[in-house]
Write a protein that holds these residues in place. Structure first.
Motif, mmCIF file in Angstrom:
data_model
loop_
_atom_site.group_PDB
_atom_site.id
_atom_site.type_symbol
_atom_site.label_atom_id
_atom_site.label_comp_id
_atom_site.label_asym_id
_atom_site.label_seq_id
_atom_site.Cartn_x
_atom_site.Cartn_y
_atom_site.Cartn_z
ATOM 1 N N ARG A 164 -27.716 9.766 -31.352
ATOM 2 C CA ARG A 164 -29.171 9.885 -31.177
ATOM 3 C C ARG A 164 -29.551 9.761 -29.708
ATOM 4 O O ARG A 164 -30.475 10.429 -29.236
ATOM 5 C CB ARG A 164 -29.875 8.831 -32.037
ATOM 6 C CG ARG A 164 -31.408 8.797 -31.955
ATOM 7 C CD ARG A 164 -32.078 10.153 -32.249
ATOM 8 N NE ARG A 164 -31.900 10.635 -33.597
ATOM 9 C CZ ARG A 164 -32.759 10.454 -34.607
ATOM 10 N NH1 ARG A 164 -33.846 9.739 -34.418
ATOM 11 N NH2 ARG A 164 -32.527 11.005 -35.788
ATOM 12 N N THR A 188 -29.079 13.052 -28.162
ATOM 13 C CA THR A 188 -30.190 13.932 -28.519
ATOM 14 C C THR A 188 -31.404 13.635 -27.655
ATOM 15 O O THR A 188 -32.042 14.551 -27.121
ATOM 16 C CB THR A 188 -30.550 13.761 -30.002
ATOM 17 O OG1 THR A 188 -29.404 14.019 -30.820
ATOM 18 C CG2 THR A 188 -31.660 14.726 -30.394
ATOM 19 N N GLU A 232 -26.594 14.348 -37.439
ATOM 20 C CA GLU A 232 -27.162 14.120 -36.102
ATOM 21 C C GLU A 232 -26.392 14.903 -35.044
ATOM 22 O O GLU A 232 -26.985 15.646 -34.249
ATOM 23 C CB GLU A 232 -27.135 12.630 -35.771
ATOM 24 C CG GLU A 232 -27.709 12.281 -34.411
ATOM 25 C CD GLU A 232 -29.210 12.347 -34.369
ATOM 26 O OE1 GLU A 232 -29.765 12.520 -33.265
ATOM 27 O OE2 GLU A 232 -29.842 12.217 -35.429
ATOM 28 N N ARG A 269 -27.450 18.852 -33.454
ATOM 29 C CA ARG A 269 -27.639 18.925 -31.998
ATOM 30 C C ARG A 269 -26.665 19.922 -31.371
ATOM 31 O O ARG A 269 -27.044 20.719 -30.497
ATOM 32 C CB ARG A 269 -27.464 17.555 -31.350
ATOM 33 C CG ARG A 269 -27.820 17.561 -29.848
ATOM 34 C CD ARG A 269 -27.461 16.280 -29.125
ATOM 35 N NE ARG A 269 -26.017 16.088 -29.038
ATOM 36 C CZ ARG A 269 -25.341 15.190 -29.746
ATOM 37 N NH1 ARG A 269 -25.963 14.406 -30.604
ATOM 38 N NH2 ARG A 269 -24.035 15.073 -29.616
ATOM 39 N N VAL A 277 -34.556 20.890 -33.240
ATOM 40 C CA VAL A 277 -34.469 19.485 -32.831
ATOM 41 C C VAL A 277 -35.434 18.647 -33.670
ATOM 42 O O VAL A 277 -35.104 17.528 -34.093
ATOM 43 C CB VAL A 277 -34.772 19.316 -31.329
ATOM 44 C CG1 VAL A 277 -34.682 17.846 -30.929
ATOM 45 C CG2 VAL A 277 -33.803 20.145 -30.483
#
Length: 205
Positions: free
Chosen positions: A146, A149, A80, A84, A179
């Motif tokens: 997250r 993101t 994750e 990113r 993404v």
């Protein structure tokens, strides 16, 4: 140290084609909404897959060369942040690329990611090494990553379609698709968690 090594290792993926850059175009609201919806759906699916597990279920391995749910979850959490940062720190700071230069559609990319009949070796920096002492610590850090993101998708003015980098499996992807890959990657490995649960010998509780 981990993330520094990750950035250095993944930097080699960045596409360095020199072209005359087009005018920057931020994401449309429809694109932002679509990405955010997918991120939310895959987040919920992952959290649901690891909720309520016993320690025996969390650490169960179907074989000596198979990952446990704990190891799959760690791989998701590591990836994750790593993916990113590849987008924000490498791809978007690299040269512009021709828009729509990627041969893979968004739909095809997600279909490939969810096709568990094709297996790939994770890069060394993304392999699980018991980085988190507890399941709660892992899920807390995943949620924080997250959220970063999602905030990036909501607020960025970056021209995600005007920058890109090749993926070792999926070839040339633009920033938007990277993404999308991040989100689809967690869905792919959530499916792997469900495969562990369906394995012979998986503890009933």
């Amino acid at each position: 140290m981990l993330m520094t090594k990750s950035r250095v290792a993944l930097a080699v993926l960045v596409f360095t084609l020199s072209v005359v850059p087009a005018a920057a175009q931020p994401l449309t609201q429809q694109e932002r909404d679509s990405l955010l919806k997918h991120l939310q759906q895959t987040q919920q699916a992952f959290l649901g897959s690891v909720s309520g597990l016993s320690d025996a279920q969390w650490t169960f391995k179907a074989g000596p060369d198979r990952w446990s749910i704990a190891e799959v979850a760690e791989h998701i959490a590591i990836s994750e942040t790593t993916i990113r940062q590849l987008v924000t720190d490498q791809i978007m700071k690299g040269p512009a690329v021709p828009r729509n230069s990627n041969p893979v559609s968004d739909e095809r990319l997600l279909a490939w990611l969810l096709d568990r009949t094709s297996k790939f070796q994770a890069p060394e920096m993304l392999k699980p090494t018991n980085r988190w002492a507890t399941r709660d610590a892992l899920t807390k850090d995943f949620l924080a990553a997250r959220e970063k993101t999602a905030t990036y998708v909501k607020t960025t003015t970056d021209d995600l379609h005007g920058h890109g980098a090749p993926h070792p499996v999926f070839k040339m992807l633009d920033g938007y698709q990277w993404v999308l890959l991040l989100s689809g990657h967690s869905a792919r490995h959530t499916a792997q968690i469900e495969e562990v649960k369906a394995s012979a010998g998986y503890p009933p509780k």
